[in-house]
Design an enzyme around this catalytic site. Sequence first.
Site, PDB file in Angstrom:
ATOM      1  N   LYS A 163      13.574  -1.012  10.241  1.00 45.10           N
ATOM      2  CA  LYS A 163      12.720  -2.071   9.694  1.00 45.10           C
ATOM      3  C   LYS A 163      12.941  -3.297  10.571  1.00 45.10           C
ATOM      4  CE  LYS A 163      10.115  -3.843   6.297  1.00 45.10           C
ATOM      5  NZ  LYS A 163       8.857  -3.267   5.790  1.00 45.10           N
TER       6      LYS A 163
ATOM      7  N   SER B  32      -0.619   5.628  -2.400  1.00 46.45           N
ATOM      8  CA  SER B  32      -0.388   5.651  -3.846  1.00 46.45           C
ATOM      9  C   SER B  32      -1.659   6.100  -4.558  1.00 46.45           C
ATOM     10  CB  SER B  32       0.035   4.257  -4.329  1.00 46.45           C
ATOM     11  OG  SER B  32       0.309   4.257  -5.708  1.00 46.45           O
TER      12      SER B  32
ATOM     13  N   VAL C 162       0.810  -1.222   0.000  1.00 48.28           N
ATOM     14  CA  VAL C 162       0.000   0.000   0.000  1.00 48.28           C
ATOM     15  C   VAL C 162       0.845   1.274   0.000  1.00 48.28           C
ATOM     16  CG1 VAL C 162      -2.013  -1.083   1.073  1.00 48.28           C
ATOM     17  CG2 VAL C 162      -0.247  -0.048   2.521  1.00 48.28           C
TER      18      VAL C 162
ATOM     19  N   LYS D 137       3.797   1.790   2.320  1.00 50.74           N
ATOM     20  CA  LYS D 137       4.392   2.122   3.622  1.00 50.74           C
ATOM     21  C   LYS D 137       5.811   2.667   3.497  1.00 50.74           C
ATOM     22  CE  LYS D 137       4.020  -1.915   5.504  1.00 50.74           C
ATOM     23  NZ  LYS D 137       3.313  -2.639   4.426  1.00 50.74           N
TER      24      LYS D 137
ATOM     25  N   ALA E 126       1.042   8.023  -7.032  1.00 49.94           N
ATOM     26  CA  ALA E 126       1.627   6.783  -7.532  1.00 49.94           C
ATOM     27  C   ALA E 126       2.936   7.093  -8.249  1.00 49.94           C
ATOM     28  CB  ALA E 126       0.650   6.094  -8.484  1.00 49.94           C
TER      29      ALA E 126
END
Length: 238
Positions: free
Chosen positions: A37, A171, A13, A15, A201
């Site tokens: 991460k 996006s 999505v 992130k 996007a």
Amino acid sequence: MTALVVTGTGTGVGKTVVTAAIGALAHDRHHAVAVVKPAQTGVGPGELGDVDLVRDLTGITDVHELARYPDPLAPATAARRSGHRAVDLDELAARIGTLADSRDLVLVEGAGGLLVRYDAGGATLADLARVLRAPVLVVTAAGLGALNDTALTLEALAHRGLDLAGVVVGSWPAEPDLACRCNLIDLESLAARPLAGVLPAGAGLLARLEFLAVARASLQPALGGTFRAQEFRARYET
């Protein structure tokens, strides 16, 4: 400690691009920014991961990938299949706390969604946010299906008493369909606040200076940008 946990309503999505956009704006203001991460999945040894994209887009070199598993699965499952040790929540929180002691901002990007499991005991990104006492930014898709996914994520946050930092569309298509345009209003209704941003996007393919400009235009002032949800929404009134 200033930490912000970035989660999504699912995989793919946006992130990482949203995390990079927040980091780019803070970095441009000369803030000390670290990006973490906790677990990278679906990436083999020597391949570029999400923190590498963040570094390329922003120039931030203080990036930390704490575990890597080659299978494109939830971290707990990927760790089990690889035979490697799963991420430990307490150790992870301690490492982030140590980073935060000497940084202005620590961005923590999760894998998949809020309740994806990181270990066999069922620890999730929501649990990490609770331990860190960090707000959670939710990144969602633009189109059909986004409302249910976002509602479930927001309900899970509220049920656990976690603070919502905002909802960002990760996006936004060049030619949004009816569902995308209608969702601008409905996403704000779900969050009970204006959208915190909308990234176009393809933003992750831009050069660094172009990306910084897009980040500034696409995120709200609380995240360092100039985005105004009402003005953006007015362009797509149905």
